[in-house]
Every structure is written in C-alpha cells, then in structure tokens.
Motif scaffolding. Sequence first.
Motif, PDB file in Angstrom:
ATOM      1  N   LEU A 143      -4.155   7.409  -2.173  1.00  0.00           N
ATOM      2  CA  LEU A 143      -3.844   6.126  -1.561  1.00  0.00           C
ATOM      3  C   LEU A 143      -3.960   5.046  -2.624  1.00  0.00           C
ATOM      4  O   LEU A 143      -4.909   5.042  -3.407  1.00  0.00           O
ATOM      5  CB  LEU A 143      -4.840   5.845  -0.428  1.00  0.00           C
ATOM      6  N   GLN A 194      -9.222  15.991   5.686  1.00  0.00           N
ATOM      7  CA  GLN A 194     -10.271  16.466   6.578  1.00  0.00           C
ATOM      8  C   GLN A 194      -9.599  17.083   7.761  1.00  0.00           C
ATOM      9  O   GLN A 194      -8.469  17.534   7.688  1.00  0.00           O
ATOM     10  CB  GLN A 194     -11.221  15.333   6.962  1.00  0.00           C
ATOM     11  N   MET A 235       0.856  -1.171   0.000  1.00  0.00           N
ATOM     12  CA  MET A 235       0.000   0.000   0.000  1.00  0.00           C
ATOM     13  C   MET A 235       0.903   1.235   0.000  1.00  0.00           C
ATOM     14  O   MET A 235       1.940   1.254   0.659  1.00  0.00           O
ATOM     15  CB  MET A 235      -0.847  -0.005   1.264  1.00  0.00           C
ATOM     16  N   MET A 244      -6.146  -0.110  -7.142  1.00  0.00           N
ATOM     17  CA  MET A 244      -6.793   1.164  -7.431  1.00  0.00           C
ATOM     18  C   MET A 244      -6.156   2.288  -6.632  1.00  0.00           C
ATOM     19  O   MET A 244      -5.815   2.119  -5.469  1.00  0.00           O
ATOM     20  CB  MET A 244      -8.262   1.044  -7.004  1.00  0.00           C
ATOM     21  N   ARG A 266      -6.903   5.899  -5.050  1.00  0.00           N
ATOM     22  CA  ARG A 266      -8.043   6.731  -4.676  1.00  0.00           C
ATOM     23  C   ARG A 266      -7.555   8.023  -4.078  1.00  0.00           C
ATOM     24  O   ARG A 266      -6.627   8.022  -3.270  1.00  0.00           O
ATOM     25  CB  ARG A 266      -8.891   6.003  -3.627  1.00  0.00           C
ATOM     26  N   ARG A 267      -8.196   9.099  -4.463  1.00  0.00           N
ATOM     27  CA  ARG A 267      -7.907  10.353  -3.761  1.00  0.00           C
ATOM     28  C   ARG A 267      -8.620  10.309  -2.430  1.00  0.00           C
ATOM     29  O   ARG A 267      -9.745   9.839  -2.308  1.00  0.00           O
ATOM     30  CB  ARG A 267      -8.435  11.538  -4.556  1.00  0.00           C
ATOM     31  N   ILE A 268      -7.948  10.804  -1.438  1.00  0.00           N
ATOM     32  CA  ILE A 268      -8.567  10.826  -0.105  1.00  0.00           C
ATOM     33  C   ILE A 268      -8.726  12.267   0.311  1.00  0.00           C
ATOM     34  O   ILE A 268      -7.784  13.056   0.208  1.00  0.00           O
ATOM     35  CB  ILE A 268      -7.683  10.084   0.904  1.00  0.00           C
ATOM     36  N   ALA A 269      -9.923  12.607   0.768  1.00  0.00           N
ATOM     37  CA  ALA A 269     -10.174  13.986   1.145  1.00  0.00           C
ATOM     38  C   ALA A 269      -9.391  14.336   2.399  1.00  0.00           C
ATOM     39  O   ALA A 269      -9.320  13.551   3.326  1.00  0.00           O
ATOM     40  CB  ALA A 269     -11.666  14.182   1.401  1.00  0.00           C
ATOM     41  N   PHE A 284       0.991   5.720  -0.003  1.00  0.00           N
ATOM     42  CA  PHE A 284       0.214   6.894   0.400  1.00  0.00           C
ATOM     43  C   PHE A 284       1.014   8.133   0.038  1.00  0.00           C
ATOM     44  O   PHE A 284       2.218   8.189   0.281  1.00  0.00           O
ATOM     45  CB  PHE A 284      -0.007   6.805   1.914  1.00  0.00           C
ATOM     46  N   ILE A 299      -7.515  -4.028  -4.650  1.00  0.00           N
ATOM     47  CA  ILE A 299      -8.396  -3.752  -5.783  1.00  0.00           C
ATOM     48  C   ILE A 299      -7.628  -3.007  -6.872  1.00  0.00           C
ATOM     49  O   ILE A 299      -8.225  -2.502  -7.826  1.00  0.00           O
ATOM     50  CB  ILE A 299      -9.644  -2.951  -5.345  1.00  0.00           C
ATOM     51  N   ILE A 305      -4.584   1.164  -3.203  1.00  0.00           N
ATOM     52  CA  ILE A 305      -5.102  -0.001  -2.496  1.00  0.00           C
ATOM     53  C   ILE A 305      -4.812  -1.231  -3.350  1.00  0.00           C
ATOM     54  O   ILE A 305      -5.502  -1.490  -4.346  1.00  0.00           O
ATOM     55  CB  ILE A 305      -6.624   0.130  -2.251  1.00  0.00           C
ATOM     56  N   PRO A 306      -3.795  -2.019  -3.005  1.00  0.00           N
ATOM     57  CA  PRO A 306      -3.372  -3.130  -3.871  1.00  0.00           C
ATOM     58  C   PRO A 306      -4.452  -4.199  -4.076  1.00  0.00           C
ATOM     59  O   PRO A 306      -4.550  -4.760  -5.169  1.00  0.00           O
ATOM     60  CB  PRO A 306      -2.162  -3.736  -3.146  1.00  0.00           C
TER      61      PRO A 306
END
Lengths: 262, 770
Positions: free
Chosen positions: A105, A119, A89, A112, A114-117, A91, A110, A107-108
């Motif tokens: 991030l 917060q 993984m 994929m 992904r953008r992470i918001a 980041f 799947i 994610i191995p």
Amino acid sequence: MYRYLIVLLVMLLPFEVFAINAEDVMKKSQAAFLYQGKDFKARVIMKLISKGGQERTRELTMLRKNFGEAGGAQKFFMYFFQPADVKDMTFMVYKYPAKDDDRWLFIPAINMVRRIAAQDKTSSFVGSDFTYEDVSGRDIQDDTHAILKEEKLGARDCYVVKSTPKKGDVDYAHKLSWVDKGNFLPLKEEYYDKKGELSRVFTADEIKIIKGFPTITKRMMKNLLSGHRTEVTYSKADYNIGIEDSLFSERYLKQPPKKWIE
Amino acid sequence: MRKFSLVEFSVNHPKLVVILSIIITVAFMTQFPKMKTDTNPKHMLPDTSDVRVWNDEVDKTFGLYEDMIVVGVKNEKGIVNTDTLGKIKEITGEIMKIKGVASRDVNSFPTITNVTAEKGTLRVAPLMTDTPKNEGELKAFGKNLYDNSLFLNRIISKDGKTTAIYVPLEKGANGKEIADRIREILKKESGDEKYYVAGDPVAKDTFGAEMFKLMRVFSPIAGMIMFIVSYIMFRSLFLSVSIMAPAMIIIICSMGLVIGLGFPIHIMSSMSPVFLMAIATDSIHIFNEFYFRFREKKDRKAAILETMKAVGKPLIYTDITTAVGFASLLLANIIPVKVFGLGVAFGTLLLLLLSFSLVPAILTFINVAKIERAAGREDAATSRTSILLRRLGSIGAYRPKATVAAGAILFALAVFGVMKINVNNNLVEWFKYKSDVRTADRILNKSLGGTSLGYIVATAQEDDFIKTPEAIRYIEGLQRHIEKLPVVGKTFSVADYVKRINRVLHDDDPQYDAVPETKNAVGQYLFLFSMSAKPSDLDNVVDPAFKKANIWVQLKTWDVQAMRDVIKGINDYQRSNPAKIELKPSGIAYFNLVWNDEVLWDMIKGFFAALIIVFIILVFNFRSIKWAIVSYVPLLFTILLLYGVVGFTGKDFDMPISVLSCLSLGMAVDFAIHFVSRLKQRLKESQEPLTDALLWTAARPGKGIMRNAMLFASAFSVMLFAPLTPYITVGAFIVSMMMLSAIMTIIYLPALITLMQGWLFKGDRQNGKQ
C-alpha cells in the motif's frame, strides 16, 4: 471456444446430470468471473450503504493481469480517487494459488510504501461487504462442491452448487451459487453462517458483453444480519489492453502512470 | 344514608350478594387467558421517550448494540498459556453460534482487530487467529496483547489474569436466555479457569424473570400467612376465610382489569397482588368491632349493622386515602407505573364496596355458638392485648409533654438523617452481594475497565471534520479528562486507532504514538485501517460522513451516579476547551440514569400530590382543619423517621424506595383516621372525660389497628426472605411503616390531643352547648 463446445454437447446429452460435475462448474465459473481475458481494467465505484441509508463511496481504477491459467497467479493494481483524502493512494496485490497474497500500500500523506500482511481472507475489502476472497476468488480445492439442483433464475438456466469449506477457517458454513449454464457467471450467491442462517447475498445485477466477454458490471453484496450493503459498478471496463508486467512494482505504486489509471 | 341501605340490603339478601360477587369476579377472571407479560425493565420508558429515541439513533449511526454481555475468564496462573487460550478460542466460537448473539461483532482474543508491524509489514488482523502452541508463539502473542494500549483493561487485565469476551446481542434478544446458554457452554469446561457472566442485559433480564418467579411464589405465601395470622387472632376458620375472600376478589378483579385493558403485566404490576392483599386487611376493622359488638348485643344482625355504623365512615376515608396514594401514580410519565397505580387504586375502591356489601353478607352466615366462644375473649377491659394497648395509650395521655419532647428529639434526628440521603440507583445491587450476577460484575469491574457502558457522541458542524487533527486531539483530550474519574475504567475512540496506526506505520516508534499533523494523514490512516479491519471497528467510532465520533466509556460501577459524574466531566471539559464540537452522552449507562431520574421525579411528584390530597380528604372527613393536622402527624412522623433511617444507614434512595414513598402515604394515614373518628364517636356517645375516651380508643379500635398492622406486616414480612434486594427493601419498609404508624397513632395521638385539647375542642364544645 472449446468450452462452449463442451457446454453445447452437454446440453445435447440426455444424461446431463452426469455430464458435468460440481467442481468443473465452479472452475468454469471462476474462469468466467475472475480470469477473463489476458488483462482487465475498470473504473470501480463502490457504494457502502448502511442500514440507516448512509453512504460512503469508494472510487478506484482496478487493473488486473493474469499470469498463467484460470485459477493461477494474478496481479492487481488499484488506484484510489475517493474518498477525497485518500486520493493518490495505491494498492497492489500479487495473488498466488494455494498461498497467501502479497500486498503493498502506498500512503501519500507520509510518502511511504508499506507491505500489508495478508490475513484472514474473509475480512472486509476496503470496508465493504465484499471480502478479499469475494474480490479475488477462493481456491476451488478449499471446498467440496455439489450440484444441488438445476433451476431457472429469472430467464437464465442455472446450476445451483453448494460449496462447503473443508476447513472451518471462514465465517460461513456453506455457500450456494447460482451459476449461469450459458456463460458460467455466478448470478447469485447465498452465504449461510454457522447458525444456519442466511447471512450474505451476492447478486449480479447487470451483465454486459465487453470484447466478447460476458462481464458483471453491476453487483451487490448485502449483509442480511447487519443490514449493510455494498453496490459496485464497473465503468470503462476493457480487456486485453496490454498492461506491462513492470506496472506491478513499488516504483509505480508511488507514481502510477496516468495512461493506466485514468 | 345510602351506604347504610347497602349494608342493610346485603344483610337481608346475603346469598344474592355472595352470588353477585362471584359472578363479577368470574367475569374479571375471563380476561386472564389474554395475559401478556413483559419482563424487560427497559420498557418502563416508552419507545418514543427522548432517551430511547436518541439512544436508538446513536446505535444506528454507529452500528452499536443496545445490549452487551461480558464474559470474564480468570486464571490465577495467568491467561497466556496454550490451554487457557485454546479454551477462550473454543468458547468464543461456541458463543458465536448462539442465536440472538451478534456473532460478527463479538470481541475476544480470536476476533478483536489488532494493528501491528512485523518486519516492516503492516498487519491488521484478529489478535489471535490460531492458538499459540509453543513458548515462542506464546511470547509473541503476549507481546501483541500487552503492546496495544487499546487492549489493556478492555480484553486483558493489568495483572494478565483476566480477559473478557464482549458479546453484543441482536435487538430483541433475551439477555437472560443467552446468558443461560453461555453458562451451559462454560459448565462443560474444566481446569483452573473461573468464568463470570456479567453485563446490563444479564442483570435486567434476570431481574425481570426472577421478579415474576418471586411473585408467583410470594403472593400465595403471603396469602397463607395472612390466613394463619388472622386465624390466630380470631380463632375462627370462618372469619379467616371471610377476611381472605375480599382480598382474593380484589386481586382477581384488579388483575383482570389491567389485562382486560390490554396492558401487559409488567414488573410493577406483578407486585400488585401482594399490595392488594395487604390493603385488604383494612376489612379487619369490621371483624374487630363485630367481635366487641356481638359480645355486647348477642344479636348477629344488630351487631353487624351497629358495627358498620361505627367503622363505616373511617373505612370509607381510609380506603379513599389509600386509593389516592396509588392513584397519585397516575401522574407518572411511566406507563407501567401508571398501570400499577390504576390497578391497585381500582382494587382498593372495590374493597370499599365489598366492605359494605359482601363482608356484612358473609357475617350473617356466621355460626353463633362458635362465635360466642371466640368473642368471649374479646373484652376491651380484660384481654391482654387491650391492656397493653391501653398502657401504650396512657403514655401519651398522661405524660403528653414528655412524649412530645421525646418525639421532637426523634424528629430532629430524622431530619438530620433525611438530609444525608443519597439519591442513586444500581441495577446490579438489586441482587444480593453473593449472587452470581453481582459477583461476576464485582470481579470483572475490579480487574477490567468495567461492565457498564456509556458513550459520548461528538458532533461537528460539518462533514469530514472528525478527520482533522484538531478534532482528533479534542477527542483525545476529552478521554484523558474523563479517565481521571475513578469510576471510569477505560475509554476508547477513533483517536486511539489513529495514534496506533501512526505508531505502527513508523516502525512501532513510541514517539509516533501521537495524532498526525494533517487531515489527509488521518484520512489515509483510517482508510488503511478500514481496508482490513472489521467494518464495525470503524463504524463503532465514527459515522460514515465523519461528522460524528463516538467515544466509548467503560464504567466500573452500575451506579447511575457514575454517569452523572461523566456528564459533569464532559461539561467541565467543554467549558475549559471551547470547540466547534458538541458533546452528548448516550448508551445504556446514560439510559439507566435518565430512567432512574424519571421514575424518581415521577414518584416525588406523586408523593407531594398525594400529601396534599390526603390532607384535603382529612379536612373533609373531620370537617376540621385542626383535626386534620393532628391526624396528619403520625403519618408525617412515620415517613420522616423511615427516611431518616434510610439516610443514616447510607442506603441509597433508589427506585424501589421512591416508589414506596407514594404508596406509604395513603396507608400510613389509615390508623390515624380510625383512631380520631372512633374517638370523636366515643366522645359524642358517652359523656366520659377525654382521657378515658382516649384510653378506650387505644384499647378497642386500637386493637383493630394493631391487628391490621400485624396482619399487614406479616404478609409483607415474606418479602424479607427474597433473594432480590428491592424486595427486602420493600418488605422492611412496609413492615416498619405499618408498625411505626400504628405505634405513633396509639402513643402520639393521645399525647397531642391531650396537649391541644383547648384548641381542638374549642369549636366543638361551643357547638355542643348551643
């Protein structure tokens, strides 16, 4: 070097109280703590220890590159080894001054990205007692700073700075920092919650000089309310290793180059 | 005999006896400043009890809190509007500032973790970081709120009118104090919203505090009533004081003993003054007989000595049986129950001692002229009460068969009622229907998942097993199975987080609202979740080694039966789905179940022990098994009838009632002892026929019995006006028990003795003749 000269001059001055203001102390501290070198790499082992003594381990390689002056933009790249099921993984964080971070991030499972918001900056970093803000820093101008006193912490002379957030958007009311007068590293921090109780304590437990830069290689954050604590150890820490800009891309998130993560 | 020498000594040296009594009382009183109180009903089970050890372990493993207050916010026009949401944010912030609140884990709109996908960006963040200001923001907020199945019935009701703020408490915090602070915060708000404060700590701590308050008010009132009633009965201030004096002494000494031994005054022992006061009415038999004797003899000293001769033996046995009833509580496992039993049993035995020393001593100070006037009305043949009692007695004596037949029918009905008894306990129902605590609970349970919380802990055989899709599916299956129970309002577990993240990662596609296929995927999802969520979010549902999972079960009622249903559901699920995962219940709802069962079992144990010991004492007293059996009848009949009524009215057989059953035994048998003892004395002294002797007993010692019952009942009737239902139950139960057992004694004993005289007197008559 210029910095050290100032410090030296300050220490020679008889009216040292007036010589440096709190904001400058915190700026220098931020530079020494989070912006040292052009870039930085370390193998990070985080131990998340519960009140009952149960441990979870996070192990990762962290790469950091500065884009601009201290307090300016930075990019982070993290590759996870542990826990076992998150191996591979990755980041990535683009940090901007006075603006929300961008985070990605990979994610191995799947395959994929992904953008992470971004917060609440005071939320926990990978389940530890450190917040994102503790890891990447807080904008100096978000707080008002005041030097409460100067005192020795162990053998080191420190400024004790009280930082009070200007807005009530964080979960603490104020923070006390013990900043080493010599290297400007924060040796201890105390966070007081809105009830006025001491809620979290940060301590720098080991400092090593790496390529001339004093570096905190062991640190701990303890949550006094929950009894939970996180111990962090840096190994293989190194500065100015020539990390390319291109590393910080979606492509390398999926396939991180071996030479950087090992 | 020794006891007579004590009476004589007391009559001869009354001042010395009085002074000695005062010194002893003062000695016990010196312990009072050491008094500690403990209002927490939870402490009834010691720290080392299995259920507390287990619950503590679960709390520690999953970072849970023993106690949680639930604050409900209801707006008939709907929650999702800027005004109400603003208030919720403000209130949540204020609550988080209260000392004793575990602020970091308060769950409410501004703090609860939400996982969403917005324009391809994954967001793990508190649901409401800023109050939505305009239509668009409100709409987006509403979508977030209703889309996440984790929230439905937990922080938002189906109709969108009710939300909840879950307020966990730090260990040792007082639920009532925090609830009061929360109420203060809520009081400042105005508008359409209605607020409700509910949850176990509110109920328990409020109950504990109220109980002490009540006892402080009720004990003196009960004392006053006894004083007044006894004055009406005897028309002598002096006699009323004489009746109250032993009562006060035994209360002081018994409380002093408990305090001196270092026990805190717990909820149970706070009730002992009222019990002791009622028990002290036993000495009324002395005064009752003294009046008759004084009227006959006109000599104070002689009357006292004769009185004690006549009532001495029954007094000894009635006090011993009462003491045994309470001492049976010493068999209990629950320490506060033991302490209560010990204190009251001690007080009862002390009363016995006083009856033979202080009471006769006081009687010597009586003003002869005044007492003559008062005693003049006391004639077993002419006084109105006595005539009535004689009539009651004659029902049984003249129509024994009809009386017994009527009794048999009642008996059968009672047995039928007893069979309908429902064993249950509900802390919240200890409050009245319209009380704040109960109303809040009812409203929240109607609209949300429930204020009562239980856990199911799933333990695998190896670390990391919980991350397998197999384990997650097993947990999910269990949730769906348990949710079929009507008492279960909401469940949630790690499975819900995994499914939620799976769906969000796949662009909110409902098709992915499922458990992923591989262990790595589960592990990575949970890691991703833990990267941004509050540490407690994951800690609360899985242990750090991923060997254990915790399933939250919100129950819509505090009935302990609800948790029993859940446990049954777990067992069913395990039977039909064998897996390498062990399931165990935990949480406060489970604690209440165990606690309830433990008290109940203790009481039943004590009840049967007392039943046997009382019988043995009766045999010993009458030196006859036959007479023991006969005098046992009113007791059994009274208790059976009472429980029959409990069964018929559908009132749960709960903790207060079970505590009473033990106590009632020792007290309900008293009247039969007095009756039979005095009857046998009368038969021996006068040679009149049995029927006449029965009627005499009903009229004269019967008056003492009636007076005793009235006084006892009046003292306890105060409790009927209490704001807490267990007090009403205790009051109603004791009042009816005393009245019933008095009537049973006066009607049924004559009937039974008449019917069975051949059998009963067989031995006696032969003995008499030889």
